[in-house]
Design a protein around this motif. Structure first.
Motif, PDB file in Angstrom:
ATOM      1  N   CYS B 350       0.843  -1.193   0.000  1.00 47.40           N
ATOM      2  CA  CYS B 350       0.000   0.000   0.000  1.00 47.40           C
ATOM      3  C   CYS B 350       0.877   1.241   0.000  1.00 47.40           C
ATOM      4  CB  CYS B 350      -0.887  -0.011   1.236  1.00 47.40           C
ATOM      5  SG  CYS B 350      -1.818   1.508   1.404  1.00 47.40           S
ATOM      6  N   MET B 351       0.786   2.021  -1.058  1.00 51.01           N
ATOM      7  CA  MET B 351       1.571   3.248  -1.159  1.00 51.01           C
ATOM      8  C   MET B 351       0.825   4.380  -0.447  1.00 51.01           C
ATOM      9  SD  MET B 351       4.241   2.484  -2.771  1.00 51.01           S
ATOM     10  CE  MET B 351       4.244   0.882  -2.028  1.00 51.01           C
ATOM     11  N   ASP B 352       1.519   5.492  -0.212  1.00 47.98           N
ATOM     12  CA  ASP B 352       0.904   6.541   0.615  1.00 47.98           C
ATOM     13  C   ASP B 352       1.416   7.924   0.233  1.00 47.98           C
ATOM     14  OD1 ASP B 352      -0.285   7.857   2.873  1.00 47.98           O
ATOM     15  OD2 ASP B 352       1.587   7.571   3.978  1.00 47.98           O
ATOM     16  N   GLY B 353       1.615   8.187  -1.053  1.00 41.74           N
ATOM     17  CA  GLY B 353       2.132   9.486  -1.453  1.00 41.74           C
ATOM     18  C   GLY B 353       1.051  10.560  -1.438  1.00 41.74           C
ATOM     19  N   THR B 354       1.481  11.805  -1.346  1.00 43.72           N
ATOM     20  CA  THR B 354       0.530  12.914  -1.374  1.00 43.72           C
ATOM     21  C   THR B 354       0.891  13.843  -2.525  1.00 43.72           C
ATOM     22  OG1 THR B 354       0.253  12.767   0.994  1.00 43.72           O
ATOM     23  CG2 THR B 354      -0.413  14.808  -0.024  1.00 43.72           C
ATOM     24  N   GLY B 385      -9.725  14.111  -1.311  1.00 43.12           N
ATOM     25  CA  GLY B 385      -9.806  15.531  -0.977  1.00 43.12           C
ATOM     26  C   GLY B 385      -8.480  16.086  -0.493  1.00 43.12           C
ATOM     27  N   ASP B 386      -7.688  15.237   0.161  1.00 44.86           N
ATOM     28  CA  ASP B 386      -6.381  15.655   0.659  1.00 44.86           C
ATOM     29  C   ASP B 386      -5.280  15.381  -0.351  1.00 44.86           C
ATOM     30  OD1 ASP B 386      -7.141  16.536   3.211  1.00 44.86           O
ATOM     31  OD2 ASP B 386      -7.302  14.469   3.927  1.00 44.86           O
ATOM     32  N   GLY B 387      -5.623  14.806  -1.491  1.00 41.85           N
ATOM     33  CA  GLY B 387      -4.600  14.438  -2.463  1.00 41.85           C
ATOM     34  C   GLY B 387      -3.688  13.340  -1.930  1.00 41.85           C
ATOM     35  N   ASN B 388      -4.205  12.547  -0.981  1.00 42.87           N
ATOM     36  CA  ASN B 388      -3.396  11.493  -0.367  1.00 42.87           C
ATOM     37  C   ASN B 388      -3.693  10.165  -1.063  1.00 42.87           C
ATOM     38  OD1 ASN B 388      -3.139  10.194   3.068  1.00 42.87           O
ATOM     39  ND2 ASN B 388      -1.869   9.847   1.278  1.00 42.87           N
ATOM     40  N   GLY B 422       4.555  16.743  -4.628  1.00 35.93           N
ATOM     41  CA  GLY B 422       3.942  16.166  -3.434  1.00 35.93           C
ATOM     42  C   GLY B 422       5.001  15.609  -2.501  1.00 35.93           C
ATOM     43  N   CYS B 423       4.629  14.648  -1.665  1.00 39.77           N
ATOM     44  CA  CYS B 423       5.636  14.049  -0.800  1.00 39.77           C
ATOM     45  C   CYS B 423       5.414  12.561  -0.618  1.00 39.77           C
ATOM     46  CB  CYS B 423       5.725  14.792   0.534  1.00 39.77           C
ATOM     47  SG  CYS B 423       4.377  14.450   1.626  1.00 39.77           S
ATOM     48  N   LEU B 424       6.413  11.922   0.019  1.00 40.88           N
ATOM     49  CA  LEU B 424       6.491  10.466   0.120  1.00 40.88           C
ATOM     50  C   LEU B 424       5.388   9.848   0.935  1.00 40.88           C
ATOM     51  CD1 LEU B 424      10.274   9.905   0.891  1.00 40.88           C
ATOM     52  CD2 LEU B 424       9.074   9.401  -1.246  1.00 40.88           C
ATOM     53  N   THR B 425       5.005  10.567   1.991  1.00 46.07           N
ATOM     54  CA  THR B 425       4.023   9.956   2.879  1.00 46.07           C
ATOM     55  C   THR B 425       2.963  10.940   3.314  1.00 46.07           C
ATOM     56  OG1 THR B 425       3.667   9.027   5.088  1.00 46.07           O
ATOM     57  CG2 THR B 425       5.752  10.162   4.730  1.00 46.07           C
TER      58      THR B 425
END
Ligand SMILES: Cc1cc2nc3c(=O)[nH]c(=O)nc-3n(C[C@H](O)[C@H](O)[C@H](O)COP(=O)(O)OP(=O)(O)OC[C@H]3O[C@@H](n4cnc5c(N)ncnc54)[C@H](O)[C@@H]3O)c2cc1C
Lengths: 442, 476
Positions: B350-354, B385-388, B422-425
């Motif tokens: 499960c990936m989790d980038g934003t 909504g959070d782009g997560n 974005g970012c990694l997590t």
């Protein structure tokens, strides 16, 4: 989840089945939160996810079961709360059943434990032996605090004696093999599993079931040759005795189904219902005619509340002003996923129905669990009684004799749902409500 | 495959003494040391990585935690804290020479103050346990990770966890007031308290999201909120992932903030429907779950506006939940989504980038292309909504080649997230999973600054040392 079985191991159909189950698990941990033993003990090893891991390790190694694994698998109530919670659909029941058989076949328990388990496996499924044993226990009961020792075994024996009822009801003729004719026009025909322990401890449950169903136009057959469903020995990992018990029932019911016909096999002890509904799986690798019979009977098996919802139920008496706390037996809510019917029927009958907090947690009864694991069972009982009491009910209804025995002796009477439904549809008031109703009348 | 630091041979050699030392501090059933009983503790929600620890300790009080920490500090033994073990980044992955401290026995709610809307709970209370305790009084604890049934508040603090409803209410950090911690030396310290913005430096902010690397959390003071008057969820099905992504961006940029805005693609819709029977549109390629709350009029107004926006994107279906049961089933499906993927694949990463929501359509398209290149299926389920993003890469862990491909695919997705700004997590933390990608996001100077904060709390790098920083940087 990754598994590590050799191609050779996977040729064993039992292992192949367990491998499939294990591979469905993604180790998300949701099950831990709704597991009674994890909630009490706070150890991954006493959670479904931990046990799945222990079982996986044991089966992969192929070696005999070891004490630590046995300890944690033994602590599992088989309440199947985890299966309700699991989003992935892991069939924990079949996995733990397999583990229990493996343990029974490969692990040598200490002698006193072996004896106790054998005695329970011998006595509980046989009503006449059970009756004898309970008469004996009734004599011994007042002396149980004199039993020496603090060890697990002494605790178990004390628990056993404490569970024995003070007074044993006389045997009921209604439960012996016969056909109970429908009143009026016959609308259906069912076989009733009269159970083993239940018919000795509380014959009024079968009596109420027969009265209500026949009054609703259903012919109720008590076939000859039927006996214990096999759950008690099955959960001890005693495969052969369980299969023999199941076979006897399959023969008895199939004769009726193939003869005059059956609309359903009715079960009013939800613990047994879960097992009978699983006969199809238990016999999946057996030769015909057993396999086919098991499949057909499993499909016919129904909890009495399920069947009543289907044929329709209506009260004939005015609603009593009574608040019933509905205690969901695990074998009904988790094992058979029957959650709405009993409550809807009780409301239909005119009762005010309330539910305790933590309704998903087991009361600690769980077959022979309250005798084998008395410390955990007692904590679960107390927690359940407190949650029930918080709703201030006049009485508690449940669909399983095990829970009824386990929760008796609290501040409120316990009855089987069917007794209340029968009462409101013209049957007698349940005897256990005597004091409550007398107090009301006064 | 992820590398773990070399276990210290001299610690392994003292194994029996260390276990005996723990047994002297804790009740008998609180120390686990037999190899087969240790095995279930070898992993968490990220089962691709596994390591049996030296021993497991299960303290029941803050004092017991302090005693264990003081002992480990004295003996130079590494410690890995563990809550419910639901981390998806391997945050609770043990080390061969480390003690796992399991916090799940600290499971009591210590006090609830409705007048000031504050609850004090032990670290092992589950996230949902807080809401269950206060809901009859009309309150709730807002951050709601999908794992909320099982994950524990101590884990939430350490991962700064988020959830579907964080779009409106903020993540864990925005709902915290105080902590009771045990330092690596075994000292008990109180931080913050039952009021907003304590005096002095923002220690609370520093500790939130510290991934078990700075201290052990034993008690948490959280803010609880009044439950909304009511809430309703709308299901909007679309013809393509990119279209649903564009719709998310349109909703957010219109200035409407729904309380939750969640995305699922076709594989996810089907897996979740099989579990929850929520009535998700099985003919849609992508689904948005959009929830609004407030008075009935407010809900109607917002739903009307959202409906108008959705209609611009040619939806295949638009449906508003009519009953509380329907809403419950919709959320049950969404919250069980990762697990439900277990029905269609034996394993997933499960990936989790934003990412910025404006880049959603493009990024979803590129993930789809990568999925075809790698020959691995993806299920997308995320807090849109959070782009997560949470792309779930499906693979078969019994096949090493498939596992390797999944890892490479995952790294490519995260690099893409960083590339588009974005970012990694977003919420699952770095753990071991994204550790080696930290230098894609941070310069050596930035990493060094973070490392120095860790050293200030834990000069000997005893607490969860193998996480967050690339191994070389951690050793430096
Ligand atoms: C199916 C599924 C869905 C998920 N959905 C979400 C989601 O929607 N949003 C989200 O944010 N996360 C989600 N997660 C990830 C995970 O649930 C969170 O990271 C959660 O906060 C972890 O809590 P835990 O109690 O399981 O902690 P663990 O997994 O046991 O530990 C997590 C980290 O915190 C540290 N830690 C734990 N307790 C303490 C303590 N008391 N003191 C110090 N350090 C500690 C550990 O060392 C580790 O680094 C999901 C996970 C799963 C399996």
């Amino acid at each position: 989840m990754q598994t590590n079985f050799s191609p050779d191991q996977l040729r064993d159909p039992e292992l192949a089945e367990s491998n499939t189950i294990l591979r469905t698990c993604v180790h998300c941990g949701f099950c831990t939160a709704t597991c009674p033993t994890f909630v009490l003990l706070g150890d991954e090893l006493d959670s479904p996810r931990g046990r799945i891991y222990l079982i996986k390790d044991m089966l992969e190694s192929g070696g005999p079961a070891t004490e630590p694994v046995v300890r944690h698998v033994d602590r599992c109530l088989s309440c199947l709360s985890c299966m309700t919670t699991c989003p992935s659909g892991v069939h924990y029941m079949h996995l733990v059943d397999h583990a229990r058989t493996h343990i029974e076949n490969t692990y040598r328990r200490p002698l006193p434990e072996r004896v106790l388990r054998s005695v329970l496996a011998l006595v509980l499924p046989r009503p006449w032996l059970m009756r004898l044993a309970l008469l004996g226990a009734g004599v011994a009961r007042p002396f149980r605090s004199l039993l020496p020792g603090k060890g697990m075994m002494a605790q178990r024996l004390r628990a056993l004696l404490a569970l024995a009822p003070r007074r044993l009801p006389p045997p009921s003729a209604a439960q012996s093999p016969q056909v109970h004719r429908a009143e009026g026009k016959r609308r259906g025909r069912v076989a009733l599993l009269t159970g083993c322990a239940q018919q000795v401890l509380a014959p009024e449950i079968n009596e109420a079931t027969i009265r209500l169903l026949t009054r609703l136009g259903i012919e109720v057959v008590i076939p000859r040759g039927m006996g214990c469903c096999g759950a008690l020995t099955h959960h001890m990992g005693k495969h052969e005795p369980a299969m023999a018990a199941a076979r006897a029932n399959l023969a008895a019911w199939s004769a009726e189904a193939e003869g005059e016909g059956l609309d359903a096999v009715i079960i009013n002890t939800s613990g047994c219902g879960t097992t009978v509904k699983d006969y199809g799986f238990m016999f999946r690798a057996e030769p015909e005619p057993w396999r086919g019979r098991a499949e057909r009977i499993s499909a016919l098996a129904m909890d009495v509340s399920e069947y009543l919802s289907r044929i329709g139920y209506a009260p004939t008496r005015p609603a009593p002003a009574l608040t019933v706390a509905y205690h969901a037996a695990c074998s009904l809510q988790h094992g058979q996923k029957i959650t709405v019917e009993p409550k809807a029927l009780l409301r239909r009958a005119g009762f005010t129905v309330v539910e305790p907090a933590e309704g998903h947690l087991c009361c600690g009864s769980a077959g022979t669990y309250n005798m084998m694991q008395p410390a955990i069972a007692t904590r679960l009982r107390e927690r359940k009684l407190a949650n029930l009491a918080a709703r201030r009910p006049d009485l508690v209804a449940a669909g399983n004799i095990g829970c009824i025995t386990q929760l008796s002796g609290g501040d409120f009477p316990l009855v089987h749902t069917i007794e209340l439904l029968d009462w409101m549809a013209g049957g007698p008031a349940p005897a256990s409500l005597g004091p409550l109703l007398a107090a009301r009348a006064a | 495959m992820i590398a773990l630091p070399e276990p210290k041979a001299e610690v392994l050699a003292r194994r029996d003494d260390i276990v005996a030392g723990l047994r002297a501090l804790l009740p008998a059933d609180a120390v686990i040391a037999e190899p087969e009983r240790l095995r279930p503790y070898e992993t968490d929600g990220l089962t691709a990585y596994r390591q049996i620890p030296l021993a497991v300790a299960l303290p029941s009080t803050t004092d017991e935690v302090a005693a264990v920490m003081a002992f480990c500090h004295r003996e130079g033994v590494r410690v890995v804290p563990r809550g419910a073990g639901t981390s998806l980044s391997g945050g609770a992955l043990p080390l061969a020479d480390a003690i796992v401290i399991g916090l799940m026995r600290l499971n009591r709610i210590l006090s609830v103050d409705y007048a000031d809307r504050v609850a004090v709970v032990q670290a092992g209370v589950t996230n949902i346990g807080i809401t269950q305790r206060v809901q009859e009084e009309g309150f709730f604890y807002a951050p709601d990770p999908s794992s909320q049934l099982a994950c524990m508040i101590g884990g939430n603090v350490n991962m700064n966890s988020g959830g579907a409803h964080c779009l409106k209410y903020g993540v864990t950090a925005n709902n915290l007031l105080g902590l009771r911690i045990v330092t690596v030396e075994g000292e008990i310290v109180e931080i913050g308290g039952a009021h907003l913005d304590a005096a002095g430096y923002d220690w609370l902010g520093l500790l939130t999201g510290s991934e078990g690397q700075l201290a052990i959390v034993t008690e948490v003071t959280v803010r609880i909120l009044r439950s909304p008057e009511g809430a309703r969820a709308m299901l909007a099905g679309f013809r393509a992932n990119e279209v649903a992504g564009a719709c998310v961006d349109a909703i957010i940029s219109s200035g409407i903030i729904p309380v939750a805005l969640e995305f699922m693609d076709r594989p996810a819709i089907h897996a979740c429907e099989a579990f929850a029977h929520a009535g998700y549109p099985l003919d849609a390629e992508a689904l948005l779950i959009i929830e609004v709350e407030g008075s009935v009029e407010e809900q109607d107004r917002l739903l009307g506006q959202i409906r108008t926006i959705c209609e611009r994107f040619d939806p295949v279906s638009l449906r508003v939940a009519q009953t509380a049961e329907e809403s419950a089933a919709i959320w049950k499906g969404r919250k069980g989504a990762f697990g439900a993927v277990g029905r269609i694949s034996p394993d997933y990463l499960c990936m989790d980038g934003t990412i910025p929501t404006s880049r959603l359509p493009e990024v979803l398209g590129r993930i789809g292309a990568m999925s075809r290149e790698y020959g691995l299926q993806v299920a997308n389920i995320f807090h849109a909504g959070d782009g997560n993003l949470h792309p779930l890469i499906m693979f078969d862990a019994n096949d090493p080649a498939s596992m390797h491909k999944a890892e490479c695919f995952g790294a490519d997705i995260l690099k893409l997230c960083v590339e588009v700004g974005g970012c990694l997590t977003g919420e699952h933390g770095v753990g071991v999973e994204k550790r080696d990608l930290m230098d894609v996001q941070f310069t050596p100077t930035e990493l060094d600054q973070q490392r120095r904060i860790k050293s200030a709390f834990d000069p000997g790098w005893l607490l969860n040392p193998h996480k967050v920083f690339p191994l070389a940087a951690a050793a430096a």
